[in-house]
Design a protein around this motif. Structure first.
Motif, PDB file in Angstrom:
ATOM      1  N   VAL A 216      18.691  -6.911  10.292  1.00  0.00           N
ATOM      2  CA  VAL A 216      18.468  -7.102   8.849  1.00  0.00           C
ATOM      3  C   VAL A 216      17.362  -8.140   8.682  1.00  0.00           C
ATOM      4  N   GLN A 217      16.329  -7.791   7.928  1.00  0.00           N
ATOM      5  CA  GLN A 217      15.225  -8.724   7.690  1.00  0.00           C
ATOM      6  C   GLN A 217      15.198  -9.083   6.216  1.00  0.00           C
ATOM      7  N   GLU A 218      15.255 -10.382   5.911  1.00  0.00           N
ATOM      8  CA  GLU A 218      15.177 -10.822   4.514  1.00  0.00           C
ATOM      9  C   GLU A 218      13.713 -11.095   4.138  1.00  0.00           C
ATOM     10  N   ALA A 219      13.463 -11.332   2.878  1.00  0.00           N
ATOM     11  CA  ALA A 219      12.134 -11.702   2.366  1.00  0.00           C
ATOM     12  C   ALA A 219      11.050 -10.762   2.875  1.00  0.00           C
ATOM     13  N   THR A 220      11.380  -9.496   2.988  1.00  0.00           N
ATOM     14  CA  THR A 220      10.456  -8.493   3.531  1.00  0.00           C
ATOM     15  C   THR A 220      10.314  -7.378   2.496  1.00  0.00           C
ATOM     16  N   THR A 221       9.142  -7.297   1.895  1.00  0.00           N
ATOM     17  CA  THR A 221       8.939  -6.330   0.816  1.00  0.00           C
ATOM     18  C   THR A 221       8.137  -5.138   1.329  1.00  0.00           C
ATOM     19  N   VAL A 222       8.699  -3.971   1.196  1.00  0.00           N
ATOM     20  CA  VAL A 222       7.981  -2.750   1.592  1.00  0.00           C
ATOM     21  C   VAL A 222       6.980  -2.410   0.486  1.00  0.00           C
ATOM     22  N   VAL A 223       5.726  -2.230   0.859  1.00  0.00           N
ATOM     23  CA  VAL A 223       4.712  -1.953  -0.171  1.00  0.00           C
ATOM     24  C   VAL A 223       4.263  -0.493  -0.157  1.00  0.00           C
ATOM     25  N   ARG A 224       4.451   0.199   0.959  1.00  0.00           N
ATOM     26  CA  ARG A 224       3.973   1.589   1.030  1.00  0.00           C
ATOM     27  C   ARG A 224       4.681   2.318   2.174  1.00  0.00           C
ATOM     28  N   ILE A 225       4.835   3.632   1.989  1.00  0.00           N
ATOM     29  CA  ILE A 225       5.384   4.468   3.068  1.00  0.00           C
ATOM     30  C   ILE A 225       4.203   5.108   3.790  1.00  0.00           C
ATOM     31  N   ARG A 226       4.278   5.141   5.101  1.00  0.00           N
ATOM     32  CA  ARG A 226       3.229   5.807   5.896  1.00  0.00           C
ATOM     33  C   ARG A 226       3.658   7.236   6.230  1.00  0.00           C
ATOM     34  N   PHE A 227       2.724   8.166   6.167  1.00  0.00           N
ATOM     35  CA  PHE A 227       3.025   9.567   6.475  1.00  0.00           C
ATOM     36  C   PHE A 227       2.092  10.069   7.581  1.00  0.00           C
ATOM     37  N   ARG A 228       2.616  10.988   8.398  1.00  0.00           N
ATOM     38  CA  ARG A 228       1.740  11.799   9.258  1.00  0.00           C
ATOM     39  C   ARG A 228       1.945  13.225   8.777  1.00  0.00           C
ATOM     40  N   GLY A 229       0.907  13.782   8.120  1.00  0.00           N
ATOM     41  CA  GLY A 229       1.105  15.076   7.466  1.00  0.00           C
ATOM     42  C   GLY A 229       2.178  14.926   6.409  1.00  0.00           C
ATOM     43  N   MET A 230       3.236  15.741   6.509  1.00  0.00           N
ATOM     44  CA  MET A 230       4.308  15.692   5.509  1.00  0.00           C
ATOM     45  C   MET A 230       5.530  14.942   6.044  1.00  0.00           C
ATOM     46  N   ARG A 231       5.333  14.202   7.128  1.00  0.00           N
ATOM     47  CA  ARG A 231       6.470  13.468   7.703  1.00  0.00           C
ATOM     48  C   ARG A 231       6.308  11.961   7.473  1.00  0.00           C
ATOM     49  N   ALA A 232       7.346  11.326   6.953  1.00  0.00           N
ATOM     50  CA  ALA A 232       7.330   9.865   6.811  1.00  0.00           C
ATOM     51  C   ALA A 232       7.569   9.263   8.195  1.00  0.00           C
ATOM     52  N   ILE A 233       6.699   8.313   8.578  1.00  0.00           N
ATOM     53  CA  ILE A 233       6.818   7.775   9.942  1.00  0.00           C
ATOM     54  C   ILE A 233       6.969   6.250   9.982  1.00  0.00           C
ATOM     55  N   GLY A 234       6.772   5.598   8.852  1.00  0.00           N
ATOM     56  CA  GLY A 234       6.901   4.142   8.866  1.00  0.00           C
ATOM     57  C   GLY A 234       6.641   3.554   7.497  1.00  0.00           C
ATOM     58  N   VAL A 235       6.697   2.218   7.440  1.00  0.00           N
ATOM     59  CA  VAL A 235       6.426   1.533   6.175  1.00  0.00           C
ATOM     60  C   VAL A 235       5.541   0.321   6.421  1.00  0.00           C
ATOM     61  N   ASP A 236       4.692   0.009   5.429  1.00  0.00           N
ATOM     62  CA  ASP A 236       3.923  -1.239   5.457  1.00  0.00           C
ATOM     63  C   ASP A 236       4.727  -2.280   4.706  1.00  0.00           C
ATOM     64  N   VAL A 237       4.891  -3.454   5.314  1.00  0.00           N
ATOM     65  CA  VAL A 237       5.681  -4.497   4.665  1.00  0.00           C
ATOM     66  C   VAL A 237       4.877  -5.776   4.521  1.00  0.00           C
ATOM     67  N   MET A 238       5.283  -6.597   3.550  1.00  0.00           N
ATOM     68  CA  MET A 238       4.741  -7.947   3.359  1.00  0.00           C
ATOM     69  C   MET A 238       5.859  -8.917   3.717  1.00  0.00           C
ATOM     70  N   HIS A 239       5.541  -9.860   4.588  1.00  0.00           N
ATOM     71  CA  HIS A 239       6.537 -10.865   4.992  1.00  0.00           C
ATOM     72  C   HIS A 239       5.775 -12.154   5.255  1.00  0.00           C
ATOM     73  N   ASP A 240       6.108 -13.229   4.555  1.00  0.00           N
ATOM     74  CA  ASP A 240       5.383 -14.496   4.731  1.00  0.00           C
ATOM     75  C   ASP A 240       3.880 -14.309   4.557  1.00  0.00           C
ATOM     76  N   ASP A 241       3.467 -13.551   3.565  1.00  0.00           N
ATOM     77  CA  ASP A 241       2.042 -13.295   3.294  1.00  0.00           C
ATOM     78  C   ASP A 241       1.320 -12.544   4.415  1.00  0.00           C
ATOM     79  N   ARG A 242       2.089 -11.994   5.342  1.00  0.00           N
ATOM     80  CA  ARG A 242       1.480 -11.172   6.387  1.00  0.00           C
ATOM     81  C   ARG A 242       1.884  -9.727   6.179  1.00  0.00           C
ATOM     82  N   THR A 243       1.003  -8.793   6.544  1.00  0.00           N
ATOM     83  CA  THR A 243       1.402  -7.383   6.458  1.00  0.00           C
ATOM     84  C   THR A 243       1.662  -6.856   7.867  1.00  0.00           C
ATOM     85  N   GLU A 244       2.538  -5.897   7.924  1.00  0.00           N
ATOM     86  CA  GLU A 244       2.948  -5.345   9.218  1.00  0.00           C
ATOM     87  C   GLU A 244       3.370  -3.901   8.960  1.00  0.00           C
TER      88      GLU A 244
END
Ligand SMILES: Cc1cc2nc3c(=O)[nH]c(=O)nc-3n(C[C@H](O)[C@H](O)[C@H](O)COP(=O)(O)OP(=O)(O)OC[C@H]3O[C@@H](n4cnc5c(N)ncnc54)[C@H](O)[C@@H]3O)c2cc1C
Length: 494
Positions: A216-244
């Motif tokens: 469980v990760q707190e203070a982690t805001t998902v800003v976008r879902i990543r897709f490959r074609g029509m498949r969701a494969i990950g999310v971009d998150v903001m945590h401590d002003d860093r993106t991952e």
């Protein structure tokens, strides 16, 4: 790689994380934008105290949204919990089930599929609760994670309300969660213990935190879902002003009816024209945010010669099918009480759109309350009933009486309009040929793989009771479907 990544540790997200991680072979990662405390005693006292709602102007654990309540330009502000437990960590602790009629309407939206019939969902409601008053009765659970009880010592105001309802001729309902369609006055089931609000964070998630397969990760805001074609494969998150970017086999959005929809739209899943106007590349056209429902509420203010007593914000309700009358015990202004008159099956529907692709800018939310004549008529009738009850309570009204001619009465409705904060249905459920549907009956996003929405966004009809217990049930039901599929590493049906 994570098997199931859950976006949002709110009412539904905490249930899912706890239930899915019961299988030690299944890795679960929960991302929550707000704070997490690892034991109930660590939570700030305001979040635990069930006698009031911790939603004041300075509260740091909220998402805040300006909204337009009606086309007459009535503006408002709504909030959602931005903290582990989500809105369930800041709400009124009113934990009541939706009615059998609601599930009939829901099933009709799915061509009479049985997945969401009342009989099918009842076990999930029962699994969630530990009903200290009726746990041994049929239709109830006595060993679930959420304690449910009615006030043993109601405030004088609540007792006067119940007596007045009886005097007007409404029957008493001993158990609102068993008499699913009953009309009358009854004690509100609440998710509290020792005066503390028990959200799904403390009931479900915290006891599961030591599992090695749950992160469980707190203070982690998902800003976008990543897709490959029509498949969701990950999310971009903001945590401590860093993106991952975090990759996962299956992504479940449980960010609530506002943020799950906003996230889909920002990620390119939505009305294609709307997305192009905001320079968002379209991944998949879908009616995200095109419809939502919420319970409009008319407030009648009054003074009552009765001692005030700290208790839960709502101890009794009068249920009249599509109308709920709520004698709040919490004074909104010192010495002034409020009777809420809510329309529980409105025909007017709202719309949610993005204002910008920037995640920091909240979406535009238009409730469009009172736009249907049916809704205005029902509320006018309900206000007349509520005035009768107040009269029997010998309350001194502080709100100007509703005028008689319907045109001026409608202006009065707009002037006294508020919201119950029960927004639902932005990603509504329906069949593949339903052009209003975003998810299928197992909450999977139509047209995409690896992506589900499991929270209040998916409900396709107005629920005629508060939505908290039903949000828990939705997550319980979907977790159960997954485990009945074998509970292996991948999750073909969730
Ligand atoms: C003030 C208030 C009082 C209420 N009172 C009652 C009541 O007494 N009874 C009742 O039945 N209903 C009540 N409700 C409604 C009920 O609480 C909600 O409808 C229900 O809790 C919704 O659950 P959810 O899981 O859909 O969303 P939430 O519980 O709101 O959970 C969403 C979670 O996702 C997180 N999140 C959002 N976006 C992101 C992101 N991008 N990245 C990471 N995390 C994110 C949020 O921080 C939050 O924790 C009330 C609501 C409010 C606001």
């Amino acid at each position: 790689m994570t098997d199931t990544l859950i976006v949002g540790g709110g009412t539904a997200g905490c249930v899912l994380a706890a239930r899915l991680s019961e299988n030690p072979d299944h890795t679960v990662r929960l991302l929550e934008a707000g704070r997490l405390w690892r034991a109930p005693d660590g939570f700030p006292a305001e979040l635990l105290d069930a006698t009031s709602l911790p939603v004041g102007a300075d509260a740091p654990w909220l998402w805040r949204y300006p909204v337009t309540l009606s086309d007459a330009g009535v503006a408002g502000n709504i909030v959602r919990g931005k903290v582990i437990g989500g809105s369930g960590a800041v709400n009124g602790s009113y934990f009541v089930r939706a009615t059998a009629a609601d599930f009939e309407a829901w099933s009709r939206e799915l061509d009479s599929s049985k997945t969401w019939s009342f009989d099918s969902v009842l076990p999930a409601y029962c699994r969630s609760e530990r009903d200290v008053d009726f746990g041994d009765h049929p239709w109830h659970g006595r060993s679930g994670p959420i304690p449910v009880r009615r006030s043993a010592n109601p405030a004088p105001l609540s007792e006067q309300f119940a007596t007045a309802c009886a005097a007007v001729g409404f029957p008493a309902i001993p158990d609102l969660n068993a008499n699913a369609d009953a009309h009358g006055v009854g004690a509100v089931p609440c998710n509290i213990e020792d005066g503390r609000r028990v959200s799904t964070a403390s009931g479900y998630l915290l006891p599961a935190l030591s599992r090695p397969n749950l992160t469980v990760q707190e203070a982690t805001t998902v800003v976008r879902i990543r897709f490959r074609g029509m498949r969701a494969i990950g999310v971009d998150v903001m945590h401590d002003d860093r993106t991952e970017t975090i990759w996962a086999d299956h992504i479940v959005l449980s960010a609530g009816a506002i943020e799950s929809a906003a996230l889909l739209l920002r990620s390119g899943v939505g009305d294609a024209e709307h997305l192009r106007a905001l320079d968002i590349p379209v991944v998949h056209p879908a009616p995200v945010g095109a419809w939502f429902t919420d319970h409009p509420e008319i407030g009648l203010e009054y003074r009552l010669d009765a001692p005030e007593q700290a208790t839960v914000p709502l101890e009794y309700v009068l249920e009249l099918d599509d109308i709920e009358i709520r004698p709040y015990t919490v004074a909104f202004t010192p010495g002034v009480q409020r009777l809420g008159i809510a329309l529980m099956r409105p025909q007017s529907a709202g719309v949610l759109r993005l204002r910008s692709a920037d995640p920091a800018i909240p979406p535009a939310i238009e409730h469009r309350y009172l736009s249907a004549e049916h809704d205005r008529t029902r509320l006018r009738d309900a206000v007349a009933t509520a005035a009768q009850v107040l009269h029997r309570m010998s309350a001194q009204s502080r709100t100007d009486p509703m005028p008689r001619p319907s045109k001026t009465a409608d202006a009065w409705l707009h002037a006294n309009l508020a919201t119950s904060q029960h927004l639902s249905g932005t990603c509504r459920m329906g069949g593949a040929d339903d052009d209003r549907a975003v998810v299928d009956e197992l909450c999977r996003v139509h047209g995409l793989t690896g992506l589900s929405v499991i929270d209040l966004s998916v409900v396709p009809v107005p629920l005629s009771r508060g939505p908290q217990a039903t949000t828990v049930m939705i997550a319980e039901n979907m977790a159960d479907h997954r485990s009945r599929d074998g509970g292996g590493r991948t999750s073909p049906r969730l």
